[in-house]
Scaffold this motif. Structure first.
Motif, PDB file in Angstrom:
ATOM      1  N   GLU A 198     -27.948 -55.309  17.073  1.00  0.00           N
ATOM      2  CA  GLU A 198     -28.003 -55.049  17.920  1.00  0.00           C
ATOM      3  C   GLU A 198     -29.314 -54.666  18.279  1.00  0.00           C
ATOM      4  OE1 GLU A 198     -30.057 -51.882  17.253  1.00  0.00           O
ATOM      5  OE2 GLU A 198     -30.336 -53.041  15.668  1.00  0.00           O
ATOM      6  N   VAL A 203     -29.488 -56.560  11.991  1.00  0.00           N
ATOM      7  CA  VAL A 203     -28.005 -57.630  12.015  1.00  0.00           C
ATOM      8  C   VAL A 203     -26.570 -56.463  11.794  1.00  0.00           C
ATOM      9  CG1 VAL A 203     -26.294 -58.728  10.222  1.00  0.00           C
ATOM     10  CG2 VAL A 203     -28.653 -59.447  10.862  1.00  0.00           C
ATOM     11  N   GLY A 205     -22.829 -54.678  12.440  1.00  0.00           N
ATOM     12  CA  GLY A 205     -21.090 -55.039  12.452  1.00  0.00           C
ATOM     13  C   GLY A 205     -20.197 -55.739  10.659  1.00  0.00           C
ATOM     14  N   LEU A 260     -24.456 -46.001  24.094  1.00  0.00           N
ATOM     15  CA  LEU A 260     -25.775 -45.710  23.594  1.00  0.00           C
ATOM     16  C   LEU A 260     -26.807 -45.861  23.988  1.00  0.00           C
ATOM     17  CD1 LEU A 260     -24.488 -44.714  20.057  1.00  0.00           C
ATOM     18  CD2 LEU A 260     -24.606 -43.047  21.572  1.00  0.00           C
ATOM     19  N   ARG A 292     -30.283 -50.717   5.097  1.00  0.00           N
ATOM     20  CA  ARG A 292     -30.694 -52.406   5.331  1.00  0.00           C
ATOM     21  C   ARG A 292     -31.809 -53.054   5.937  1.00  0.00           C
ATOM     22  NH1 ARG A 292     -25.493 -55.638   4.292  1.00  0.00           N
ATOM     23  NH2 ARG A 292     -23.975 -54.153   4.477  1.00  0.00           N
ATOM     24  N   HIS A 331     -29.260 -44.617   7.771  1.00  0.00           N
ATOM     25  CA  HIS A 331     -28.435 -44.587   8.550  1.00  0.00           C
ATOM     26  C   HIS A 331     -26.317 -44.987   7.572  1.00  0.00           C
ATOM     27  CE1 HIS A 331     -25.578 -45.282  11.980  1.00  0.00           C
ATOM     28  NE2 HIS A 331     -25.397 -47.221  11.940  1.00  0.00           N
ATOM     29  N   ILE A 332     -26.810 -46.673   6.808  1.00  0.00           N
ATOM     30  CA  ILE A 332     -25.873 -46.595   6.762  1.00  0.00           C
ATOM     31  C   ILE A 332     -25.468 -45.435   5.485  1.00  0.00           C
ATOM     32  CG2 ILE A 332     -25.747 -49.345   7.063  1.00  0.00           C
ATOM     33  CD1 ILE A 332     -26.515 -49.584   3.689  1.00  0.00           C
ATOM     34  N   ASN A 336     -21.908 -43.967   4.918  1.00  0.00           N
ATOM     35  CA  ASN A 336     -20.911 -44.897   4.546  1.00  0.00           C
ATOM     36  C   ASN A 336     -21.286 -44.767   3.125  1.00  0.00           C
ATOM     37  OD1 ASN A 336     -19.089 -45.626   2.545  1.00  0.00           O
ATOM     38  ND2 ASN A 336     -18.859 -48.290   3.526  1.00  0.00           N
ATOM     39  N   ARG A 338     -20.465 -43.891  -0.043  1.00  0.00           N
ATOM     40  CA  ARG A 338     -20.326 -45.686  -1.109  1.00  0.00           C
ATOM     41  C   ARG A 338     -19.946 -44.696  -2.402  1.00  0.00           C
ATOM     42  NH1 ARG A 338     -22.045 -51.392   1.090  1.00  0.00           N
ATOM     43  NH2 ARG A 338     -21.956 -51.100   2.633  1.00  0.00           N
ATOM     44  N   ILE A 362     -14.209 -45.667   9.616  1.00  0.00           N
ATOM     45  CA  ILE A 362     -14.092 -46.739  11.149  1.00  0.00           C
ATOM     46  C   ILE A 362     -13.788 -47.853  11.267  1.00  0.00           C
ATOM     47  CG2 ILE A 362     -14.635 -43.558  12.121  1.00  0.00           C
ATOM     48  CD1 ILE A 362     -17.281 -45.435  12.814  1.00  0.00           C
ATOM     49  N   ARG A 364     -15.511 -50.172  13.435  1.00  0.00           N
ATOM     50  CA  ARG A 364     -16.043 -50.611  14.228  1.00  0.00           C
ATOM     51  C   ARG A 364     -16.133 -51.507  15.158  1.00  0.00           C
ATOM     52  NH1 ARG A 364     -21.671 -50.577  12.450  1.00  0.00           N
ATOM     53  NH2 ARG A 364     -19.970 -52.073  10.427  1.00  0.00           N
ATOM     54  N   MET A 400     -18.365 -37.756  10.804  1.00  0.00           N
ATOM     55  CA  MET A 400     -19.210 -38.878  10.333  1.00  0.00           C
ATOM     56  C   MET A 400     -20.025 -38.609  11.215  1.00  0.00           C
ATOM     57  SD  MET A 400     -18.682 -43.026  10.272  1.00  0.00           S
ATOM     58  CE  MET A 400     -17.708 -42.965   9.298  1.00  0.00           C
ATOM     59  N   GLN A 401     -20.137 -38.096  12.490  1.00  0.00           N
ATOM     60  CA  GLN A 401     -21.295 -37.583  12.908  1.00  0.00           C
ATOM     61  C   GLN A 401     -22.196 -36.359  12.994  1.00  0.00           C
ATOM     62  OE1 GLN A 401     -22.477 -40.068  15.890  1.00  0.00           O
ATOM     63  NE2 GLN A 401     -24.323 -38.063  16.021  1.00  0.00           N
ATOM     64  N   LEU A 420     -31.565 -42.796  12.912  1.00  0.00           N
ATOM     65  CA  LEU A 420     -30.507 -44.227  14.187  1.00  0.00           C
ATOM     66  C   LEU A 420     -29.939 -43.031  14.874  1.00  0.00           C
ATOM     67  CD1 LEU A 420     -29.066 -47.094  12.954  1.00  0.00           C
ATOM     68  CD2 LEU A 420     -31.188 -46.660  14.146  1.00  0.00           C
ATOM     69  N   ILE A 421     -28.771 -42.131  14.300  1.00  0.00           N
ATOM     70  CA  ILE A 421     -27.908 -41.779  15.307  1.00  0.00           C
ATOM     71  C   ILE A 421     -27.934 -40.208  14.845  1.00  0.00           C
ATOM     72  CG2 ILE A 421     -27.118 -43.086  16.251  1.00  0.00           C
ATOM     73  CD1 ILE A 421     -25.012 -42.255  13.503  1.00  0.00           C
TER      74      ILE A 421
HETATM   75  C1  HEM Z   1     -23.528 -49.704  10.006  1.00  0.00           C
HETATM   76  C2  HEM Z   1     -26.729 -49.922  13.767  1.00  0.00           C
HETATM   77  C3  HEM Z   1     -23.871 -45.873  15.795  1.00  0.00           C
HETATM   78  C4  HEM Z   1     -21.200 -45.527  12.100  1.00  0.00           C
HETATM   79  C5  HEM Z   1     -25.002 -49.839  10.660  1.00  0.00           C
HETATM   80  C6  HEM Z   1     -25.292 -51.018  10.162  1.00  0.00           C
HETATM   81  C7  HEM Z   1     -26.248 -51.259  12.051  1.00  0.00           C
HETATM   82  C8  HEM Z   1     -26.229 -50.194  13.023  1.00  0.00           C
HETATM   83  C9  HEM Z   1     -27.676 -52.331  12.002  1.00  0.00           C
HETATM   84  C10 HEM Z   1     -25.714 -52.163   9.889  1.00  0.00           C
HETATM   85  C11 HEM Z   1     -24.753 -52.773   9.457  1.00  0.00           C
HETATM   86  C12 HEM Z   1     -23.128 -53.235   9.362  1.00  0.00           C
HETATM   87  O1  HEM Z   1     -23.466 -52.738   7.977  1.00  0.00           O
HETATM   88  O2  HEM Z   1     -22.338 -53.525  10.077  1.00  0.00           O
HETATM   89  C13 HEM Z   1     -26.714 -49.509  14.687  1.00  0.00           C
HETATM   90  C14 HEM Z   1     -27.197 -48.456  16.137  1.00  0.00           C
HETATM   91  C15 HEM Z   1     -26.168 -47.542  16.588  1.00  0.00           C
HETATM   92  C16 HEM Z   1     -25.384 -47.503  15.703  1.00  0.00           C
HETATM   93  C17 HEM Z   1     -28.509 -49.521  16.866  1.00  0.00           C
HETATM   94  C18 HEM Z   1     -26.585 -47.024  17.838  1.00  0.00           C
HETATM   95  C19 HEM Z   1     -27.392 -47.710  19.389  1.00  0.00           C
HETATM   96  C20 HEM Z   1     -23.384 -45.863  14.990  1.00  0.00           C
HETATM   97  C21 HEM Z   1     -22.453 -44.679  15.020  1.00  0.00           C
HETATM   98  C22 HEM Z   1     -21.495 -44.431  14.188  1.00  0.00           C
HETATM   99  C23 HEM Z   1     -21.868 -45.566  13.470  1.00  0.00           C
HETATM  100  C24 HEM Z   1     -22.475 -44.062  16.722  1.00  0.00           C
HETATM  101  C25 HEM Z   1     -20.630 -43.669  14.033  1.00  0.00           C
HETATM  102  C26 HEM Z   1     -20.463 -41.975  13.590  1.00  0.00           C
HETATM  103  C27 HEM Z   1     -21.732 -46.810  11.393  1.00  0.00           C
HETATM  104  C28 HEM Z   1     -20.489 -47.760  10.235  1.00  0.00           C
HETATM  105  C29 HEM Z   1     -21.614 -48.359   9.427  1.00  0.00           C
HETATM  106  C30 HEM Z   1     -22.722 -49.119  10.190  1.00  0.00           C
HETATM  107  C31 HEM Z   1     -18.988 -46.500   9.436  1.00  0.00           C
HETATM  108  C32 HEM Z   1     -21.304 -48.880   8.449  1.00  0.00           C
HETATM  109  C33 HEM Z   1     -21.905 -48.221   7.313  1.00  0.00           C
HETATM  110  C34 HEM Z   1     -21.353 -49.287   5.942  1.00  0.00           C
HETATM  111  O3  HEM Z   1     -20.414 -49.158   5.649  1.00  0.00           O
HETATM  112  O4  HEM Z   1     -22.235 -49.501   4.984  1.00  0.00           O
HETATM  113  N1  HEM Z   1     -25.101 -49.718  12.048  1.00  0.00           N
HETATM  114  N2  HEM Z   1     -25.243 -47.910  14.754  1.00  0.00           N
HETATM  115  N3  HEM Z   1     -22.918 -46.697  13.255  1.00  0.00           N
HETATM  116  N4  HEM Z   1     -22.652 -47.411  11.658  1.00  0.00           N
HETATM  117 FE1  HEM Z   1     -23.982 -47.920  12.996  1.00  0.00          FE
END
Ligand code: HEM
Length: 467
Positions: A198, A203, A205, A260, A292, A331-332, A336, A338, A362, A364, A400-401, A420-421
């Protein structure tokens, strides 16, 4: 015989296999693609529509023809992926069609046949929802999002020229029945190693709930299995029965869409300031924000990046129950936990058994927008088009939010919002030294701005082709 609740709650241990669907065949043939697994195309266009007054029949005709000519089912998506693997023939154009509650109302669908999810019914502009999510006033959203949105068309392809041609054609057709209120052009951003990132450079997703056999097998071979964190999930967190489906196994999914904007320059400056305050390297400071490192290495497992080609996801936070390696606010960890929330010390009502906690997950499906040069540091006009699928918006995205990301108290008191959010921004506690108990207060500011969005339902194909 129709699928039962049990069939949705429990999948085969190895997940759904669209190549041998068994009793899930009808479901997979009538469910739109992109829900069970991302469509994976590099370029995306999102068109937000408002149907013209008194054009219901024309709008229905257009929807029907779009559904017949463009939509791909989960089964087709999988068949195309098989063909790609065997013959390197690309699936080409991919499309989805989504309706908001206002869209159902415009089409004069009987109220009892409109999907029932409460936030979906109220819409993202609803004041109670907006304030509980911490979102800015609607009059500050981008103009297109301020209007009443009826539908969203998603088109995607790996070939940008073909995509833009198809979108232009579609916009011509649409002009007769709808106003295109807003358009977003999204794409997959990659780092030099070819990994999806992003705009802040991390990294993305990586961690997703997995439903399909192929993804589950891949997680077993590329990661280390599921003994620390089981990323497998059943369909009940993703799908909801389509009240208008024409088969007994017609399902859809709720889509949360949020634009966002990311202020990359300011984020990096704040990250540097945090690193200075803690007297650590910038990349460790980043990892304490996200949970991470840039390359995906979980910070509770290491204080330096390990440069693994596939970031590990088979981990939990049991090795860091005090949050001294991966802070609780990261953020993670917020999105989540865990299993963390079953170990709550101080905030009653937040403790949940692991199985309940896992129901908030969710799927994503975000893509980036704005500059596609990852070395630039945009302050405006770049960010994430955040899309996620779920069965229950209140219990999943909204929970979650609001209850995790925004909350000051999370597992422990005064953890602070997700840097982050989390909305509004606030002060977090950061480990003075990685793995040690002393903390330093630092307010990491919010560099992600919500610019607009809406809740949608993804109807079954049989409904749309006979609407
Ligand atoms: C994971 C960035 C917005 C939910 C992540 C990861 C990054 C990231 C870098 C770690 C890599 C991964 O596991 O995919 C961002 C950025 C955001 C954003 C830059 C806004 C610009 C959101 C929002 C939500 C969200 C709005 C929900 C409210 C999650 C979830 C994970 C995640 C559920 C996986 C956590 C896990 O299972 O370990 N995000 N995210 N993200 N993000 Fe975000």
């Amino acid at each position: 015989m129709a699928l039962t609740e049990e069939d949705l709650k429990k999948l085969p241990e190895d997940g759904l296999d669209p190549e041998n669907p068994g009793k899930y065949q009808t479901l997979l043939e009538d469910l739109q693609g992109n829900i069970l697994k991302g469509h994976g195309r590099d370029y995306n266009v999102h068109l937000f529509l408002q149907f013209k007054p008194d054009q219901i029949d024309a709008a229905k005709q257009w929807i029907e023809s779009f559904a017949k000519n463009y939509l791909k089912s989960a089964k087709q998506q999988s068949d195309e992926a098989v063909r790609y693997r065997q013959e390197k023939v690309s699936g080409g154009l991919f499309a989805n069609f989504f309706l908001s509650c206002k869209g159902y109302e415009y089409l004069e669908i009987e109220p009892f046949q409109i999907p029932t999810d409460q936030p979906f019914r109220q819409g993202m502009k609803n004041n109670n929802i907006r304030t509980s999510l911490g979102d800015p006033e609607v009059n500050t959203w981008e103009t297109g999002f301020q209007n009443q949105i009826h539908a969203l068309v998603l088109m995607a392809d790996d070939d940008i020229i073909s995509l833009l041609q198809a979108v232009n054609k579609m916009m011509q057709q649409l002009r007769l029945v709808a106003d295109i209120l807003h358009r977003e052009d999204g794409f997959i951003l990659r780092n030099q190693a070819g990994q999806i990132i992003e705009h802040f450079g991390f990294v993305d997703g990586v961690s997703q709930p997995l439903f399909l056999k192929r993804d589950i097998i891949s997680a077993r071979t590329k990661d280390t299995g599921f003994d620390q964190w089981d990323s497998r999930a059943s369909l009940d967190i993703l799908l909801a029965k389509d009240p208008n489906g024409r088969t007994e196994d017609s399902y859809g999914s709720y889509l949360v869409y949020r634009k966002l904007e990311q202020n990359v320059k300011a984020f990096r400056q704040d990250q540097e300031q945090l690193a200075k305050t803690l007297n650590i390297q910038d990349d460790l400071a980043g990892a304490l924000i996200v949970g991470r490192f840039y390359d995906g290495t979980p910070v509770n497992l290491s204080d330096t990046p390990t440069a693994a080609t596939t970031p590990i996801n088979n981990f939990n936070f049991d090795n860091d129950s005090a949050g001294t390696k991966c802070p609780f606010h990261a953020h993670i960890r917020k999105t989540n936990p865990r299993g963390d929330t079953g170990k709550v010390e101080t905030s009653p009502g937040f403790d949940e058994a692991l199985e309940v906690e896992r129901q908030h997950r969710i799927a994503r499906r975000a893509v980036s927008y704005g500059t596609n040069n990852p070395t630039q540091e945009p302050e405006t006009d770049s960010g994430l088009l955040f899309l996620c699928f779920q069965a229950d918006i209140e219990n999943q995205f909204n929970f979650m939010q609001t209850r995790w990301a925004n909350a000051k108290n999370f597992v422990q008191v005064n953890v602070g919002p997700d840097p982050l959010i989390g909305q509004p921004e606030g002060t977090q506690k950061w480990p003075e030294n990685w793995g040690q108990a002393e903390t330093v207060d630092y307010k990491f500011k919010l560099w992600v701005n919500m610019k607009g969005g809406e809740y949608f339902f993804t109807p079954s194909i049989s409904f749309l082709t006979t609407i």
